[in-house]
Design an enzyme around this catalytic site. Structure first.
Site, PDB file in Angstrom:
ATOM      1  N   THR A 115      -2.380   6.186 -22.260  1.00 26.64           N
ATOM      2  CA  THR A 115      -2.321   4.838 -21.697  1.00 26.64           C
ATOM      3  C   THR A 115      -0.911   4.319 -21.941  1.00 26.64           C
ATOM      4  O   THR A 115      -0.191   4.804 -22.819  1.00 26.64           O
ATOM      5  CB  THR A 115      -3.333   3.888 -22.359  1.00 26.64           C
ATOM      6  OG1 THR A 115      -3.212   3.996 -23.768  1.00 26.64           O
ATOM      7  CG2 THR A 115      -4.745   4.202 -21.935  1.00 26.64           C
ATOM      8  N   ARG A 119      -0.834  -2.636 -18.828  1.00 21.48           N
ATOM      9  CA  ARG A 119      -2.124  -1.952 -18.887  1.00 21.48           C
ATOM     10  C   ARG A 119      -2.145  -0.848 -17.829  1.00 21.48           C
ATOM     11  O   ARG A 119      -1.850  -1.093 -16.659  1.00 21.48           O
ATOM     12  CB  ARG A 119      -3.233  -2.961 -18.594  1.00 21.48           C
ATOM     13  CG  ARG A 119      -4.642  -2.461 -18.754  1.00 21.48           C
ATOM     14  CD  ARG A 119      -5.576  -3.628 -18.983  1.00 21.48           C
ATOM     15  NE  ARG A 119      -5.187  -4.294 -20.219  1.00 21.48           N
ATOM     16  CZ  ARG A 119      -5.529  -3.859 -21.441  1.00 21.48           C
ATOM     17  NH1 ARG A 119      -6.315  -2.805 -21.584  1.00 21.48           N
ATOM     18  NH2 ARG A 119      -5.119  -4.483 -22.520  1.00 21.48           N
ATOM     19  N   TYR A 136       0.857  -1.193   0.000  1.00 15.22           N
ATOM     20  CA  TYR A 136       0.000   0.000   0.000  1.00 15.22           C
ATOM     21  C   TYR A 136       0.886   1.234   0.000  1.00 15.22           C
ATOM     22  O   TYR A 136       1.814   1.336   0.800  1.00 15.22           O
ATOM     23  CB  TYR A 136      -0.893   0.027   1.247  1.00 15.22           C
ATOM     24  CG  TYR A 136      -2.350  -0.144   0.875  1.00 15.22           C
ATOM     25  CD1 TYR A 136      -2.946   0.710  -0.050  1.00 15.22           C
ATOM     26  CD2 TYR A 136      -3.121  -1.156   1.437  1.00 15.22           C
ATOM     27  CE1 TYR A 136      -4.278   0.538  -0.412  1.00 15.22           C
ATOM     28  CE2 TYR A 136      -4.452  -1.323   1.076  1.00 15.22           C
ATOM     29  CZ  TYR A 136      -5.018  -0.465   0.150  1.00 15.22           C
ATOM     30  OH  TYR A 136      -6.324  -0.623  -0.218  1.00 15.22           O
ATOM     31  N   LYS A 154      -0.711   0.658 -25.160  1.00 18.17           N
ATOM     32  CA  LYS A 154      -1.032   0.607 -26.594  1.00 18.17           C
ATOM     33  C   LYS A 154       0.291   0.679 -27.372  1.00 18.17           C
ATOM     34  O   LYS A 154       1.106  -0.215 -27.242  1.00 18.17           O
ATOM     35  CB  LYS A 154      -2.000   1.732 -26.951  1.00 18.17           C
ATOM     36  CG  LYS A 154      -3.360   1.591 -26.242  1.00 18.17           C
ATOM     37  CD  LYS A 154      -4.365   2.601 -26.738  1.00 18.17           C
ATOM     38  CE  LYS A 154      -5.743   2.385 -26.129  1.00 18.17           C
ATOM     39  NZ  LYS A 154      -5.925   3.126 -24.861  1.00 18.17           N
ATOM     40  N   GLU A 211      -0.404   4.811  -0.659  1.00 19.21           N
ATOM     41  CA  GLU A 211      -1.170   6.025  -0.959  1.00 19.21           C
ATOM     42  C   GLU A 211      -0.289   7.253  -0.732  1.00 19.21           C
ATOM     43  O   GLU A 211       0.436   7.323   0.272  1.00 19.21           O
ATOM     44  CB  GLU A 211      -2.434   6.081  -0.095  1.00 19.21           C
ATOM     45  CG  GLU A 211      -3.526   5.174  -0.674  1.00 19.21           C
ATOM     46  CD  GLU A 211      -4.596   4.822   0.327  1.00 19.21           C
ATOM     47  OE1 GLU A 211      -4.233   4.538   1.491  1.00 19.21           O
ATOM     48  OE2 GLU A 211      -5.777   4.818  -0.049  1.00 19.21           O
ATOM     49  N   ASP A 218      -5.424  13.843 -24.940  1.00 19.76           N
ATOM     50  CA  ASP A 218      -5.358  12.410 -24.616  1.00 19.76           C
ATOM     51  C   ASP A 218      -4.631  11.745 -25.785  1.00 19.76           C
ATOM     52  O   ASP A 218      -5.208  11.559 -26.859  1.00 19.76           O
ATOM     53  CB  ASP A 218      -6.786  11.872 -24.465  1.00 19.76           C
ATOM     54  CG  ASP A 218      -6.830  10.360 -24.291  1.00 19.76           C
ATOM     55  OD1 ASP A 218      -5.771   9.712 -24.396  1.00 19.76           O
ATOM     56  OD2 ASP A 218      -7.941   9.829 -24.068  1.00 19.76           O
TER      57      ASP A 218
HETATM   58  N1  DSN Z   1     -10.683   0.755 -25.639  1.00 15.04           N
HETATM   59  C1  DSN Z   1      -9.572   1.500 -26.181  1.00 15.04           C
HETATM   60  C2  DSN Z   1      -9.486   1.372 -27.641  1.00 15.04           C
HETATM   61  O1  DSN Z   1      -9.709   0.275 -28.116  1.00 15.04           O
HETATM   62  O2  DSN Z   1      -9.138   2.307 -28.334  1.00 15.04           O
HETATM   63  C3  DSN Z   1      -9.590   2.901 -25.768  1.00 15.04           C
HETATM   64  O3  DSN Z   1      -9.708   2.951 -24.390  1.00 15.04           O
END
Ligand code: DSN
Length: 425
Positions: free
Chosen positions: A227, A236, A55, A230, A57, A201
């Site tokens: 994110t 993730r 933990y 990707k 925080e 984003d």
């Molecule tokens: N679900 C993702 C995508 O496939 O682009 C975006 O969060």
């Protein structure tokens, strides 16, 4: 070669079965979902580490729990590497997903009820950019811009017009299904013109931005979310970079504003992935991602499929399945038939789509995952032929079986995790 996940196998055969089956699915199918990738074994090892027990925080040096000295090291490494990667003034690596990164950014930048101007979902936007059922759409007043009906490229004149009309608190940019380059400089200038804050984003294109294959939003935006799983090819999760004047508000909006204890194992894995992204080999990988996307798009176009926006500048393409020379099926049928042929894509709404979200007129395809396993432009040419065969005869089980066998054979030649045994021993 070791049998994958032997401890889970011994203790919990039911869960083990699902894990093994997923490993096999990833190894044997051609993954074209544009938002997915295959992390390195080192990232997987960090994800499975004892850091998950802790933990923590708060932030490094200021935690609400004792014993945080080693997770502090991991979080500092992640933050510093992320700043280096994007030449950013400040970073927060705690968001557990892209949506949570966006939620925190909005919490820091706007008051409930404020107006936010963002890209329409059907034109390539994202649920967390103001969908009425997402917290963003519930707490803020969203106005959406879209693409030009002719070119299907972002309509910057429309953005300016709507910005002047609605005077948003925040102008938001970024997409999850937009195949062309986004002009962040132009959008930043519009934000300045109407005295709006500028939030980007860059979830989909973060890996390309990291190696300058897509212009960076970082110099132009107050806050940039992303994110990490990707094109960036990490675990993730989410992350935020911002101007240093924003970091106090961003930190407080992530914790305690919208999250509790950070996932320290994921943060360690982010640090590992960011170091991989700083290596020169990551640029070569991203160049191949873009080359593969162009080759796949060209192969499909030559076979009569219409590409939304006229092609691709990045890692993904949107295929309109209608049109005089198109296969004339819905995205749902395309997704199902390709899946049966060991090729994974997702149905996707395209701009001005008359179909419902569960049917759609289009599919989205991207090359980050196949490029990780070593597919090249010749493989993309072969793949476009297979996809075309299936899309034009989606009920023909013989075609589906033949393509499925060829796809699986190609995958076997290019394993993702050769050190893992994907079959039950
Ligand atoms: N679900 C993702 C995508 O496939 O682009 C975006 O969060």
């Amino acid at each position: 070669m070791t049998h994958a996940y032997p401890l889970v196998a011994a203790q919990d055969p039911e869960v083990h079965q699902a894990m093994l089956a997923e490993l096999r699915r990833q190894e044997e199918q051609i993954e074209l979902i544009a938002s997915e990738n295959h992390t390195s074994p080192a990232v997987l090892e960090a994800l499975g580490s004892v850091l998950t027990n802790k933990y923590a925080e708060g932030y490094p040096g200021r935690r609400y729990y004792g014993g945080c000295e080693h997770v502090d090291t991991a979080e500092d490494l992640a933050r510093n590497r992320l700043k280096e990667l994007f030449d950013a003034e400040a970073a927060n690596v705690q968001p557990s997903s892209g949506t949570q990164a966006n939620q925190a950014a909005m919490l820091a930048m706007a008051e409930p009820g404020d107006t936010i101007l963002a890209l329409e979902l059907n034109h390539g936007g994202h649920l967390s950019h103001g969908h009425p059922k997402n917290a963003s759409g519930i707490f803020y007043k969203f106005v959406h811009y879209g693409v030009d009906p002719e070119t299907e490229h972002l309509d910057y004149d429309l953005v300016r017009k709507l910005a002047k009309e609605h005077r948003p608190k925040v102008l938001m940019a970024g997409a999850s299904a937009y195949p062309r380059t986004i002009d962040f400089q132009a959008l930043g200038a519009i934000a300045k013109e109407v005295e709006a804050l500028f939030l980007v984003d860059m979830a989909h294109i973060a890996g390309l931005v990291a190696v300058d294959l897509h212009p960076s939003p970082v110099p132009h935006a107050d806050v940039v979310t992303m994110t990490t799983h990707k094109t960036l090819r990490g675990p993730r999760g989410g992350a935020i970079v911002c101007k240093k004047d924003w970091i106090k508000k961003i930190n407080s909006a992530v914790f305690p504003g919208s999250q509790g204890g950070p996932l320290m194992h994921a943060i360690a894995a982010k640090a590992v992935a960011f170091q991989e992204a700083l290596d020169p080999s990551f640029r070569r990988y991203q160049e191949q991602v873009v080359a593969n996307a162009k080759a796949l798009a060209a192969g499909l176009e030559q076979r009569g499929c219409r590409l939304v926006g006229g092609g691709t500048d990045n890692h993904l393409m949107m295929v309109d399945l209608r049109g005089p020379k198109g296969p004339g099926i819905t995205g749902r049928i395309a997704e199902d038939s390709l899946h049966r042929a060991n090729i994974t894509v997702n149905k996707n709404l395209i701009p001005f789509d008359p179909e419902k979200p569960m049917q759609t007129s289009g599919i989205r395809m991207g090359t980050p995952a196949v490029t990780t396993r070593g597919f090249d432009v010749d493989d993309m040419e072969r793949l476009s032929g297979w996809i075309d065969l299936v899309l034009r005869d989606p009920e023909n089980e013989k075609v589906i079986q033949e393509v499925g066998e060829e796809a699986a054979a190609l995958c076997r030649m290019k394993p993702i995790y050769p050190h893992m045994e994907a079959v039950q021993s």
